[in-house]
Design a protein around this motif. Structure first.
Motif, mmCIF file in Angstrom:
data_model
loop_
_atom_site.group_PDB
_atom_site.id
_atom_site.type_symbol
_atom_site.label_atom_id
_atom_site.label_comp_id
_atom_site.label_asym_id
_atom_site.label_seq_id
_atom_site.Cartn_x
_atom_site.Cartn_y
_atom_site.Cartn_z
ATOM 1 N N ILE A 334 7.291 40.087 -62.749
ATOM 2 C CA ILE A 334 6.350 39.111 -63.323
ATOM 3 C C ILE A 334 4.958 39.361 -62.764
ATOM 4 C CG2 ILE A 334 5.751 36.680 -63.553
ATOM 5 C CD1 ILE A 334 8.682 35.987 -63.186
ATOM 6 N N PRO A 335 3.957 39.621 -63.605
ATOM 7 C CA PRO A 335 2.578 39.714 -63.106
ATOM 8 C C PRO A 335 2.131 38.352 -62.571
ATOM 9 C CG PRO A 335 2.786 40.681 -65.299
ATOM 10 C CD PRO A 335 4.051 39.921 -65.041
ATOM 11 N N ILE A 336 1.467 38.365 -61.428
ATOM 12 C CA ILE A 336 1.068 37.122 -60.762
ATOM 13 C C ILE A 336 -0.454 37.051 -60.680
ATOM 14 C CG2 ILE A 336 1.293 35.695 -58.707
ATOM 15 C CD1 ILE A 336 3.972 36.225 -60.027
ATOM 16 N N TYR A 337 -1.012 35.938 -61.159
ATOM 17 C CA TYR A 337 -2.424 35.692 -60.896
ATOM 18 C C TYR A 337 -2.528 35.010 -59.535
ATOM 19 C CZ TYR A 337 -7.283 34.460 -61.196
ATOM 20 O OH TYR A 337 -8.627 34.375 -60.923
ATOM 21 N N CYS A 338 -3.354 35.575 -58.661
ATOM 22 C CA CYS A 338 -3.449 35.096 -57.285
ATOM 23 C C CYS A 338 -4.666 34.198 -57.118
ATOM 24 C CB CYS A 338 -3.542 36.268 -56.312
ATOM 25 S SG CYS A 338 -2.105 37.361 -56.373
ATOM 26 N N ALA A 339 -4.432 32.946 -56.814
ATOM 27 C CA ALA A 339 -5.495 32.002 -56.494
ATOM 28 C C ALA A 339 -5.244 31.518 -55.077
ATOM 29 C CB ALA A 339 -5.491 30.826 -57.472
ATOM 30 N N GLY A 340 -6.190 31.759 -54.198
ATOM 31 C CA GLY A 340 -5.948 31.381 -52.815
ATOM 32 C C GLY A 340 -7.170 31.568 -51.959
ATOM 33 N N GLY A 341 -6.938 31.911 -50.702
ATOM 34 C CA GLY A 341 -8.061 32.007 -49.782
ATOM 35 C C GLY A 341 -7.775 32.942 -48.627
ATOM 36 N N CYS A 342 -8.823 33.197 -47.851
ATOM 37 C CA CYS A 342 -8.751 34.050 -46.669
ATOM 38 C C CYS A 342 -8.577 33.176 -45.431
ATOM 39 C CB CYS A 342 -10.016 34.890 -46.542
ATOM 40 S SG CYS A 342 -10.311 36.002 -47.945
ATOM 41 N N TRP A 343 -7.779 33.668 -44.502
ATOM 42 C CA TRP A 343 -7.377 32.911 -43.328
ATOM 43 C C TRP A 343 -7.936 33.560 -42.072
ATOM 44 C CZ3 TRP A 343 -4.778 28.504 -41.952
ATOM 45 C CH2 TRP A 343 -4.236 28.446 -40.664
ATOM 46 N N ILE A 344 -8.599 32.760 -41.246
ATOM 47 C CA ILE A 344 -8.982 33.196 -39.914
ATOM 48 C C ILE A 344 -8.111 32.438 -38.919
ATOM 49 C CG2 ILE A 344 -11.343 33.653 -40.681
ATOM 50 C CD1 ILE A 344 -12.186 31.068 -39.188
ATOM 51 N N PRO A 345 -8.075 32.852 -37.648
ATOM 52 C CA PRO A 345 -7.310 32.052 -36.686
ATOM 53 C C PRO A 345 -7.776 30.598 -36.713
ATOM 54 C CG PRO A 345 -7.906 34.156 -35.722
ATOM 55 C CD PRO A 345 -8.630 34.077 -37.038
ATOM 56 N N ALA A 346 -6.835 29.680 -36.675
ATOM 57 C CA ALA A 346 -7.150 28.259 -36.829
ATOM 58 C C ALA A 346 -7.610 27.609 -35.535
ATOM 59 C CB ALA A 346 -5.931 27.514 -37.380
ATOM 60 N N HIS A 347 -7.853 28.424 -34.523
ATOM 61 C CA HIS A 347 -8.351 27.907 -33.253
ATOM 62 C C HIS A 347 -8.929 29.089 -32.477
ATOM 63 C CE1 HIS A 347 -8.641 25.306 -29.740
ATOM 64 N NE2 HIS A 347 -8.044 24.314 -30.399
ATOM 65 N N SER A 348 -9.999 28.845 -31.721
ATOM 66 C CA SER A 348 -10.495 29.896 -30.828
ATOM 67 C C SER A 348 -9.487 30.183 -29.727
ATOM 68 C CB SER A 348 -11.839 29.481 -30.214
ATOM 69 O OG SER A 348 -12.847 29.463 -31.191
ATOM 70 N N PHE A 349 -8.677 29.180 -29.376
ATOM 71 C CA PHE A 349 -7.617 29.339 -28.389
ATOM 72 C C PHE A 349 -6.294 29.078 -29.104
ATOM 73 C CE2 PHE A 349 -11.189 27.068 -26.110
ATOM 74 C CZ PHE A 349 -11.846 28.238 -25.764
ATOM 75 N N THR A 350 -5.687 30.122 -29.605
ATOM 76 C CA THR A 350 -4.544 29.961 -30.502
ATOM 77 C C THR A 350 -3.320 29.367 -29.819
ATOM 78 O OG1 THR A 350 -3.979 32.286 -30.119
ATOM 79 C CG2 THR A 350 -5.281 31.772 -32.087
ATOM 80 N N THR A 351 -3.274 29.410 -28.481
ATOM 81 C CA THR A 351 -2.133 28.798 -27.796
ATOM 82 C C THR A 351 -2.162 27.280 -27.892
ATOM 83 O OG1 THR A 351 -3.334 28.848 -25.690
ATOM 84 C CG2 THR A 351 -1.877 30.706 -26.179
ATOM 85 N N CYS A 352 -3.275 26.720 -28.341
ATOM 86 C CA CYS A 352 -3.348 25.263 -28.545
ATOM 87 C C CYS A 352 -2.638 24.825 -29.823
ATOM 88 C CB CYS A 352 -4.810 24.811 -28.607
ATOM 89 S SG CYS A 352 -5.679 24.889 -27.026
ATOM 90 N N LEU A 353 -2.365 25.751 -30.717
ATOM 91 C CA LEU A 353 -1.753 25.411 -31.995
ATOM 92 C C LEU A 353 -0.249 25.243 -31.835
ATOM 93 C CD1 LEU A 353 -3.690 27.944 -34.243
ATOM 94 C CD2 LEU A 353 -4.052 25.475 -34.153
#
Length: 859
Positions: A334-353
């Motif tokens: 099935i051809p898929i149209y992709c609607a979405g976004g780009c992800w950066i780390p959700a915290h400068s200190f990722t161990t807080c997540l």
């Protein structure tokens, strides 16, 4: 290995870390007790630094990166664990970054790549009783600068030039949306494992047949303790596979026989499999797979995984009526149209997540009708929970390798480190069915194109790139594709993002990053339709975060205005003052320059901007052979700290108005509209282009209306079109209801060149009504541009607050109605909506009480 009985494995995860500044005596305990930590987090928890996310405190914590730090933890080993024939390993999942590890004061490891995963044999060094692990983290900034002196300065965008020398998250060096916070520490778990034999990795290597009726599964287990000893072991695999509904489909036992690399492979087939599909295209079926490692009657290890089976392809083939090739993803044919976004780390200190934090982010994406997320190459290979949630909810993952905006080196030690990094991460991620693409880097080809001294010829596909000053091309075009083929053969590979065609900006081949709105030529966002490509994997527009967020990071009342020093520090984009003001002033009537009015103006402008992009490009998904644009991924979904940025949801999970605009435009079934300008003569058109400031030339306006259906079934709808005079609110035209069949998985043109009288400021309002249920399934208004010229006198917007919802009505057309719930953070199903007379709208708000204070504002 022992010839005696095989005993169960024993694993201890180190926690309760203590830390100290190198060269000092006192150790301080980490307060949180987590198995992974970073120095800024511990210093903050213990009150040794101020919160770097508040006010101007980022400046006050820079000294942390200037120091060197040590961590230590203890573990206990019993005599039984160390009995003859057993092996003990030190296992690390991520050390940030220049780390030397000591066991009982003996060095056992030195690592300079935070993306490495590995194990070290410590059998001869561990002792019965209490053992001590100490990790010395050298100054990463000094180390990267040392390497730069040895290997030469490189070109890049963002951060300092030495960052490309060290395999550390590149955003730690500062970015145009993030602070400069150079972290260090054991940012992922460290374990001590004791065993006779240990399965360190299980790969469920699945291949779905072309007709989707069969999946061939190879259960591939990597056995520690067996390398160099090919042949049969005194072990068996018991494989149990349960269907998504819980029924057992496989229950088999295999004798373990390993090859020279210590890998055991056992194949089986599953008929008529229940496949995994992206959201909106089918169900997210996951099989539960248990692999028990048994010795005789004893289970020595058990591994469990939830795995989805799917067939994914990146389709690049010639198009009908346009030059170039397609760039679309096909899942289970099935051809898929992709609607979405780009992800950066959700915290400068990722161990807080926490896991809940990740679940909240992925839920926001799926609630926003996003079916793809691109993990950007300047951050981290994300935590397992990220991919698990994408598997569960049906979000496709475009995974960059961790290279971003730079001219990276290619000396032997660097290549060796990168190769291990890629293998380590591919082995960790390859069981996640949501991953549909690996891309070699982010914008490194753009860097090569930007600087003439860099030796880059895209037509040269045979040279030894290591002999050029763009040696990383060897990594992207030779090393990575080979490793992906070896370790994750079911996932396509793409050399970079953007990449393809004569240049990386070629709109006809590959993907593009379209930054001629905001950056570059600073084009008008109403002209996104001119700026599309086969797949737009980056584009965006800035806006301020929610007022509640501003109140959290600006603690001084006198700093809560748009041009304050604190607000400026919390916007890292070069020239943002001019660019943000340009787009607001060109388009939005600003009621005042206080913080509340400026937040609303920037958010409304951002939402309008992004809506135009999604609308214009999605129209180009025109069916087989005409997949002229197959995806739009906004830069960016999220933030790593509280900041004014391109994010559509701010650091504290508060959606901006643009989140809702993207959600509406990405709905599975939606209505598209665009107002065209036709000059009455070619001479007038040419003159208007040459002197746009004095555009007095006669012209006409025509409306195009189309339907979008990104489901796999045709949809019967009825189109209702009304034209209103904005100022008076008068209904000036109603078109007869138009029955329409929206074709499956493509756009359907409905009305073209509908005359619209712009001089009196008419707005075109459309609704799609489901032909079966008679319910409105899509609605939208197309307003004259720019919005700043519009007036809305004597509007009366009525609000009724009920448990779980707000009802809205109006006497005249109204633009951008924003709902705010005072003193509560609740998720709104919609916001920033347009209202029209006679079409009352209800906005669902989870957790809202009829007694809550709700306010609105509108344009």
């Amino acid at each position: 290995m022992t010839s005696g009985p095989v005993k169960p494995t024993h694993s201890t995860t180190l926690a309760n870390w203590s830390y100290r500044k190198a060269g000092t005596e006192k150790w301080t305990a980490s307060k949180h007790g987590r198995p992974a930590t970073q120095i800024h987090v511990d210093l903050l928890d213990n009150g040794e630094i101020p919160d770097p996310f508040l006010d101007e405190n980022e400046k006050l914590v820079q000294w942390v990166a200037d120091e060197e730090w040590e961590y230590q933890a203890e573990f206990t080993v019993s005599s039984e664990q160390l009995e003859s024939g057993k092996k003990t390993d030190f296992v690390y999942e991520g050390l940030d970054t220049v780390a030397t590890v000591y066991l009982n004061d003996k060095q056992i490891l030195h690592s300079e790549n935070m993306f490495h995963i590995g194990r070290v044999d410590i059998t001869k060094d561990v002792k019965v009783g209490t053992n001590n692990v100490r990790i010395f983290f050298a100054n990463a900034l000094i180390r990267s600068r040392q390497l730069e002196k040895i290997h030469g300065k490189m070109r890049l965008f963002n951060g300092e030039t030495s960052r490309v020398q060290l395999r550390k998250s590149q955003y730690h060096y500062g970015w145009d949306w993030g602070p400069l916070l150079m972290t260090s520490g054991p940012y992922r778990p460290v374990k001590i494992e004791t065993y006779n034999y240990l399965v360190s990795d299980v790969f469920v290597n699945a291949k779905v047949s072309d007709d989707l009726k069969e999946v061939t599964v190879s259960i591939e287990g990597e056995i520690e303790g067996s390398k160099g000893e090919p042949g049969y072991l005194p072990l068996q695999f018991k494989v149990d596979i349960k269907s998504p509904s819980g029924e057992q489909v496989v229950n088999k036992t295999f004798d373990i026989s390993v090859d020279k690399d210590g890998v055991s492979k056992n194949s089986l087939k599953i008929e008529n499999p229940q496949l995994w599909y992206p959201a909106n295209y089918g169900e997210q079926h996951l099989y539960h797979i248990t692999v028990d490692v048994v010795s005789g009657s004893e289970t020595i290890q058990s591994i469990e995984k939830d795995v989805g089976f799917r067939k994914v392809e990146l389709i690049q083939r010639p198009l009908v009526d346009q030059e170039g090739t397609t760039f679309f993803f096909q899942v289970n044919n099935i051809p898929i149209y992709c609607a979405g976004g780009c992800w950066i780390p959700a915290h400068s200190f990722t161990t807080c997540l926490t896991n809940d934090d990740y679940k909240k982010w992925i839920k926001l994406m799926i609630d926003g009708h996003q079916n793809m997320v691109r993990i950007w190459g300047g951050g981290i290979y994300e935590e397992d929970i990220f991919y698990q949630e994408c598997d569960r909810l049906g979000i496709m993952v475009w995974q960059d390798f961790m290279f971003a905006c730079g001219q990276y080196p290619g000396y032997p030690e660097f290549l060796e480190s990168v190769s291990k990094e890629a293998v380590d991460q591919l082995k960790r991620l390859r069981n996640y069915c949501s991953i549909v693409l690996y891309a070699g880097n982010n914008e490194d080809y753009q860097v090569a194109e930007a600087y003439p001294e860099i030796e880059y010829d895209p037509n040269d596909t045979t040279s030894d790139y290591l002999k050029t000053n763009f040696p990383a091309r060897h990594i992207y075009e030779k090393m990575f594709p080979e490793l992906v083929a070896d370790y994750s053969p079911a996932v396509p590979y793409h050399p970079g993002s953007p990449w393809g065609g004569k240049t990386s900006s070629d709109p006809t081949i590959g993907d593009i990053h379209q930054w001629n709105v905001w950056h570059g030529n600073q084009e008008k966002y109403q002209d996104w339709y001119k700026l599309g490509g086969r797949f737009v994997s980056e584009f965006g527009m800035e806006a301020l975060p929610d007022r509640k967020t501003v109140d959290q990071f600006v603690t001084k009342e006198h700093e809560k205005y748009p041009q304050s020093r604190t607000m400026d520090l919390h916007n890292k984009s070069d020239g943002f003052e001019r660019r943000l003001a340009l787009y607001v002033m060109e388009n939005i009537k600003v009621e005042g320059m206080d913080i509340d009015n400026w937040i609303y103006a920037t958010q409304l402008m951002q939402s309008e901007c992004l809506a135009y992009a999604y609308r214009c490009w999605r129209r180009q998904w025109k069916g087989p052979g005409r997949e002229y644009c197959a995806g739009a991924l906004v830069w960016q979904v999220n933030d790593c700290w509280p900041v004014t940025s391109w994010a559509i949801v701010d650091f504290y999970y508060r959606p901006k108005l643009s989140y809702y605009a993207v959600k509406r435009e990405s709905s599975p079934v939606w209505i598209g509209m665009y107002r065209n300008v036709n000059y009455l003569s070619e001479e007038d058109k040419k003159a208007a282009e040459e002197v746009p400031t004095f555009d007095y030339f006669k012209r006409e306006h025509f409306e195009d209306i189309w339907g979008v259906n990104n489901t796999i079934h045709e949809k019967k709808v009825v189109l209702h079109v009304e034209v209103y005079e904005i100022e008076s609110g008068k209904l000036v035209e109603t078109l007869p209801p138009k029955p329409v069949t929206l074709k499956a998985n493509q756009t359907t043109e409905i009305i073209q060149n509908l005359p619209v009288e712009s001089k009196t400021h008419h707005v075109v309002y459309c609704r799609l009504v489901d032909a079966d249920s008679n319910k409105v399934i899509a609605r939208g208004g197309d307003w004259p541009q720019p919005l700043k010229y519009l007036s809305f006198p004597d509007r009366q917007v009525k609000v009724k607050v009920e448990d779980g919802q707000v009802r809205l009505s109006t006497n005249k057309p109204v633009k951008g109605v924003e709902i705010t719930v005072k003193n509560k953070d609740l998720f709104l199903e919609d916001n920033g909506i347009d209202l029209f007379p006679g079409d009352d709208q209800t906005v669902i708000i989870r957790g809202l009480l009829s007694t809550d204070e709700v306010t609105i504002r509108h344009y």
